[in-house]
Design a protein around this motif. Structure first.
Motif, mmCIF file in Angstrom:
data_model
loop_
_atom_site.group_PDB
_atom_site.id
_atom_site.type_symbol
_atom_site.label_atom_id
_atom_site.label_comp_id
_atom_site.label_asym_id
_atom_site.label_seq_id
_atom_site.Cartn_x
_atom_site.Cartn_y
_atom_site.Cartn_z
ATOM 1 N N ILE A 1 -13.242 11.685 -0.833
ATOM 2 C CA ILE A 1 -12.209 11.273 0.725
ATOM 3 C C ILE A 1 -11.924 12.066 1.696
ATOM 4 O O ILE A 1 -11.507 13.000 1.167
ATOM 5 C CB ILE A 1 -11.178 9.696 -0.082
ATOM 6 C CG1 ILE A 1 -11.471 9.124 -1.032
ATOM 7 C CG2 ILE A 1 -11.038 9.151 1.309
ATOM 8 C CD1 ILE A 1 -9.735 8.981 -1.515
ATOM 9 N N ASP B 1 -11.489 11.427 6.226
ATOM 10 C CA ASP B 1 -9.837 10.946 6.773
ATOM 11 C C ASP B 1 -10.907 11.348 7.960
ATOM 12 O O ASP B 1 -10.404 13.014 8.128
ATOM 13 C CB ASP B 1 -9.123 9.704 6.281
ATOM 14 C CG ASP B 1 -9.360 9.293 5.476
ATOM 15 O OD1 ASP B 1 -9.874 8.422 5.511
ATOM 16 O OD2 ASP B 1 -8.079 8.762 4.592
ATOM 17 N N GLU C 1 -17.587 3.620 -0.089
ATOM 18 C CA GLU C 1 -16.924 2.658 0.801
ATOM 19 C C GLU C 1 -16.849 4.316 2.168
ATOM 20 O O GLU C 1 -16.474 4.864 2.673
ATOM 21 C CB GLU C 1 -15.613 2.300 0.452
ATOM 22 C CG GLU C 1 -14.628 1.528 1.492
ATOM 23 C CD GLU C 1 -13.234 1.037 0.610
ATOM 24 O OE1 GLU C 1 -13.002 0.137 -0.477
ATOM 25 O OE2 GLU C 1 -12.683 2.538 1.593
ATOM 26 N N SER D 1 1.303 -0.789 0.278
ATOM 27 C CA SER D 1 -0.228 0.189 0.186
ATOM 28 C C SER D 1 0.831 1.318 -0.103
ATOM 29 O O SER D 1 1.987 1.193 0.688
ATOM 30 C CB SER D 1 -1.122 -0.105 0.976
ATOM 31 O OG SER D 1 -2.101 -1.142 1.254
ATOM 32 N N SER E 1 -5.507 -3.309 6.028
ATOM 33 C CA SER E 1 -5.328 -3.212 4.593
ATOM 34 C C SER E 1 -4.055 -2.917 3.631
ATOM 35 O O SER E 1 -4.275 -2.233 2.620
ATOM 36 C CB SER E 1 -6.644 -3.157 3.945
ATOM 37 O OG SER E 1 -6.053 -1.413 3.578
ATOM 38 N N ALA F 1 -15.462 6.853 1.527
ATOM 39 C CA ALA F 1 -14.504 7.699 -0.001
ATOM 40 C C ALA F 1 -16.195 7.035 -1.533
ATOM 41 O O ALA F 1 -16.609 5.968 -1.041
ATOM 42 C CB ALA F 1 -13.993 6.375 -0.343
ATOM 43 N N LYS G 1 -5.778 6.055 -1.716
ATOM 44 C CA LYS G 1 -6.800 4.724 -2.086
ATOM 45 C C LYS G 1 -7.270 6.067 -3.601
ATOM 46 O O LYS G 1 -8.098 5.826 -4.158
ATOM 47 C CB LYS G 1 -8.184 5.100 -1.738
ATOM 48 C CG LYS G 1 -7.489 4.587 -0.233
ATOM 49 C CD LYS G 1 -9.123 4.867 0.470
ATOM 50 C CE LYS G 1 -8.858 4.597 2.176
ATOM 51 N NZ LYS G 1 -9.918 4.445 2.937
ATOM 52 N N ASP H 1 -4.370 0.848 9.082
ATOM 53 C CA ASP H 1 -5.101 -0.459 8.715
ATOM 54 C C ASP H 1 -5.021 -1.730 7.768
ATOM 55 O O ASP H 1 -3.503 -2.273 7.641
ATOM 56 C CB ASP H 1 -5.666 1.069 7.295
ATOM 57 C CG ASP H 1 -6.388 2.135 7.659
ATOM 58 O OD1 ASP H 1 -6.425 2.230 8.210
ATOM 59 O OD2 ASP H 1 -6.189 2.778 6.492
ATOM 60 N N SER I 1 -13.607 6.368 7.540
ATOM 61 C CA SER I 1 -13.001 6.321 6.520
ATOM 62 C C SER I 1 -13.800 6.792 5.467
ATOM 63 O O SER I 1 -14.645 5.361 5.178
ATOM 64 C CB SER I 1 -11.951 5.887 5.722
ATOM 65 O OG SER I 1 -11.468 6.321 4.269
ATOM 66 N N GLY J 1 -10.867 -2.234 -4.755
ATOM 67 C CA GLY J 1 -11.258 -1.111 -4.635
ATOM 68 C C GLY J 1 -11.716 -0.995 -6.142
ATOM 69 O O GLY J 1 -12.412 -1.648 -6.994
ATOM 70 N N GLU K 1 -2.930 6.801 3.231
ATOM 71 C CA GLU K 1 -2.666 6.019 2.431
ATOM 72 C C GLU K 1 -3.634 7.098 0.990
ATOM 73 O O GLU K 1 -4.866 7.004 0.821
ATOM 74 C CB GLU K 1 -3.559 4.793 2.624
ATOM 75 C CG GLU K 1 -3.724 3.144 2.305
ATOM 76 C CD GLU K 1 -4.567 2.329 1.773
ATOM 77 O OE1 GLU K 1 -4.823 0.923 1.615
ATOM 78 O OE2 GLU K 1 -5.514 2.415 2.868
#
Length: 801
Positions: free
Chosen positions: A421, A423, A478, A169, A212, A447, A178, A210, A445, A558, A176
């Motif tokens: 997005i 956060d 998301e 990532s 992910s 998005a 995204k 995170d 988060s 994603g 991050e």
């Protein structure tokens, strides 16, 4: 087995939660004439964060302090008429007596300069920190700095690989990105190389991050305002490969009282190409030869600005804005030739010119605050980020048929995508009694992505009509809510860290065109983390430390992987997402060691279930190949890494390393049984020679042997880079001559044989480039590094002594 290991480790961790010892330290001060020293200031700092713990005026004879056991400290002593004295110590469980001798200052000595050894690579618990200054000297932009980062392999699509075959990532300043890999590459290439302060590599991130990130985290930390006066720099760079690239910009930093501010701007006009040749077996007697040559010519404007206000010594608030505006243009020619293998004759031939023109905008707004709770290093950090991106592109193409003679087919499309997005993050770190560190935090988060592709097609002189295959309207939302708790305890030379992260995932995809369809994903997951660190023994006076790590992570598909909108490449190749993808879970176990905070060895495993991967399928009816994503089954991976080198700070510095990965898949590929395994080697090295105070040579290289990317088997490839740096005008002006991919070995020769697909091909980019950089620094320039508190001298970290 991994769950049992984590549970056992957690029980051991909490069993060891007992009182740590408070150890007395006796400090005796003497002068060079062996007399006792009074009225000197004694300060004790905790390492590695240099937090001031205690300060007092010395008494005759000895001075006693109380500190926690099994920790490192820095003692500083200063007195009028004497040179400052400091000493780094490691406290075990036994009382300690230290005698320090201070030397009288020489009247003829105006100042004392301490030059530190600034390491290129340093390990801090589960994080590797790479100083970007050396890498930036031979780089055009932040992307090239990333390409030269030791131990990281960057493929031609911009994916970064660390431990495993899963891409890492990408974070910028701890956030991050995204975005698609193409958008991340565009963003990194818009950032000047000199804007990168350091690269943080987290191969096994803790519960604080995170979940992910199965492939680890690469965090690109950008420079901000400095704390002394006014400084700035101006830079210009010209690169020449097959095509030329021009870049120029400036940066300004201002510090007045409690306010620190900065402003930077960079303009880049890049020109480069990407050529792909491939042969694909359509059936037993038909071969498709494809060739695509694309020239890109983007214009990129980057602006970064920020302000930091310190209300007092404990509390500050900062705002950062980073904006990238890009004008994109590309022209490609794609040819497609069908031939009969047995008869050795062509029976179909076409050519497709494709042009793309568009623009993109990427904006990041960030508000952060930091409150220092106490002098031990306890902190409360809060962050609010808003990211906006928008891409518009107009595509034109014409399919011309030479064999057999057929009417031309022309198409055009307008593609518009946007993303928002938000956060919100809050992290609390408390350094408690008895050497406990408690970390806790929450993150929200949100998005949203929107895609609208409108395509029209026309055959010969017939009326233009809607292309229902490529026209698509798709929205994606998301929301991930997370909370974590992590506890660290130092006990008898061991460091135990246990954490648990909870994540609530909500995904909603809605396709309106070509048909109305909806998918939902809603789930709750727990992600444990456990870490043990232990001193092993000394080699040449420096400590060798061992670490063991267990973690669980997730890879969520994603927006780009889920979006079912086809992206036209040529008449026989498309990219398309898969809205039915399910998340992948990975369990990682690793043991590694560091020598004097330098990573030297690692051995680990990745066990992934419900694996999803990029795949290439072929439509049996139309024979069109489409690159998409699919859940394949299970993946097991074993990796090992060795790293070594000479310490930085002298005239010559070097590092070298290698990594081996063995991977095995079991499952299904396009409905057919999949049982695939492959072993790959990665080698990397770097050298630096300071031939003179104003002349420096750098060389770095990497090589990938028996490589593997999305079931494409790669021939050996690599890259050799070098630079010469000369400073003049009292080191204010730097002249840098650099070469990237000097031997032009970063060439991908691939073979893919899975399911009904058999492809061989070659991909070459404009990677061999010679560059000249001029960088002028003005204002108050830092000529010296602050004294290195981590590597001042060999220290006793053996708890048994």
């Amino acid at each position: 087995m991994p769950v049992k290991l984590w549970t056992t480790g957690l029980l051991i961790f909490f069993y060891n939660i007992i009182n740590a010892q408070i150890v007395p330290i006796k400090i005796i001060l003497k002068t060079s004439s062996k007399d006792s020293l009074v009225n000197a200031t004694i300060q004790i700092f905790a390492l590695p964060d240099s937090t001031l713990l205690q300060s007092q005026i010395s008494n005759p004879g000895s001075n006693t302090f109380s500190v926690k056991s099994f920790a490192k400290y820095l003692i500083e002593v200063s007195a009028i008429g004497f040179e400052k004295k400091d000493k780094t110590i490691a406290v075990t469980g036994k009382p300690l007596s230290i005698t320090l001798e201070l030397k009288a200052k020489s009247k003829s000595l105006d100042s004392v300069t301490v030059v530190a050894k600034k390491p290129l690579i340093k390990q801090e618990d589960d994080k590797t920190i790479v100083d970007a200054e050396v890498l930036a000297n031979s780089s055009t932009n932040a992307y090239e700095v990333l390409e030269k980062t030791p131990g990281a392999v960057v493929d031609q699509d911009g994916n970064v690989y660390l431990n495993s075959s899963t891409p890492a990532s990408i974070y910028i300043n701890g956030r991050e990105m995204k975005m698609s890999s193409d958008d991340i590459v565009t963003l990194l290439k818009s950032l000047p190389a000199g804007s990168v302060s350091k690269i943080e590599i987290l191969r096994t991130p803790s519960a604080k991050y995170d979940a992910s990130n199965s492939g680890g985290i690469i965090n690109v930390v950008l420079k901000k305002g400095i704390k002394i006066g006014t400084t700035g720099s101006i830079n210009m760079r010209q690169d020449q490969g097959v095509y030329g690239t021009l870049s120029a910009g400036f940066s300004l930093n201002e510090s007045v009282g409690k306010i620190i501010s900065y402003l930077s701007y960079q303009y880049t006009h890049r020109n480069y190409f990407d050529d792909i040749q491939s042969s694909r077996l359509i059936n037993v007697d038909t071969l498709l030869m494809q060739q695509s040559s694309t020239k890109y010519s983007p214009h990129i404007n980057y602006v970064g600005l920020g302000i930091d206000y310190a209300f007092n010594k404990k509390f500050n608030i900062a705002y950062d804005l980073r904006l990238t505006s890009t004008g994109n243009s590309s022209n490609a020619i794609s040819t497609n030739d069908f031939s009969n293998i047995n008869a050795q004759n062509e029976f179909y031939k076409s050519q497709t010119p494709i042009s793309n023109n568009g623009s993109s905008l990427f904006v990041v707004n960030s508000v952060t605050s930091k409150y220092k709770i106490d002098s031990t290093g306890s902190e409360w950090d809060n962050e609010l980020d808003y990211t906006y991106s928008k891409n518009n592109n107009k595509q034109l193409y014409t399919n011309t048929y030479q064999l057999p003679d057929s009417p031309n087919v022309a198409g055009n499309g307008n593609i518009s995508t946007s993303a928002n997005i938000i956060d919100i993050k809050s992290d609390l770190s408390l350094k408690l009694k008895y050497q406990f560190i408690l970390e806790a935090g929450i993150k929200i988060s949100i998005a949203s992505n929107n895609n609208n592709a409108l395509y029209y097609i026309q055959t010969a002189n017939s009326p233009e009509h809607l292309d229902t295959y490529q026209t698509n309207k798709f929205s994606y939302k998301e929301n991930i809510n997370a909370a974590y708790l992590q506890l660290t305890k130092t006990y008898h030379g061991y460091i135990f860290k246990a954490g648990l992260r909870f994540e609530n995932t909500n995904m909603n995809g809605h396709q309106l065109v070509p048909e109305d369809s909806i998918f939902f994903i809603k789930r709750n997951d727990l992600f444990p983390y456990f870490y043990i660190k232990r001193y092993l023994f000394k080699i040449l006076g420096y400590p060798l430390t061992g670490n063991a790590i267990f973690r669980r992570s997730i890879i969520r598909p994603g927006y780009d992987a889920l979006n079912p909108s086809p992206q036209f490449i040529d008449p026989f190749t498309y990219n398309v997402g898969n809205p039915n993808l399910q998340p992948q879970f990975t369990t990682n176990c690793e043991i590694n060691s560091t020598y004097n905070d330098f990573p030297v060895f690692a051995l680990g495993t990745n066990d992934s279930k419900n694996v999803w991967s990029p795949v290439t399928y072929q439509n049996d009816t139309t024979k069109i190949a489409y690159r998409t994503y699919d859940n394949l089954g299970r993946k097991k991976e074993i990796y090992g890494r060795l790293f070594g080198g000479l310490p930085a700070g002298g005239k010559y510095f070097m590092y070298a390393g290698m990594q081996y990965n063995y991977i095995q898949y079991t499952g299904l590929y396009q409905g057919l049984p999949l049982n695939y395994s492959r072993g790959s080697w990665t080698f990397f090295m770097g050298h630096e020679l300071k031939a003179a105070p104003t002349l420096r040579f750098n060389l770095n290289a990497w090589m990938y042997v028996n490589g593997f990317r999305a079931f494409n088997e790669l021939k050996t490839l690599g890259q050799l880079n070098g630079s010469v740096t000369k400073t003049v005008l009292d080191k204010k002006l730097s002249i840098i001559l650099s070469g990237n991919d000097i031997l032009r070995t970063n060439k991908s020769i691939f073979h893919l044989q899975q399911g009904s697909v058999l492809v061989n091909g070659t991909r070459i980019q404009d990677s061999r480039r010679i560059g000249l950089t001029l960088r002028y620094n003005f204002g108050i320039v830092h000529k010296e590094e602050k004294k290195d508190l981590f590597n001042t001298q060999p220290v006793n970290t053996d708890p048994n002594q």
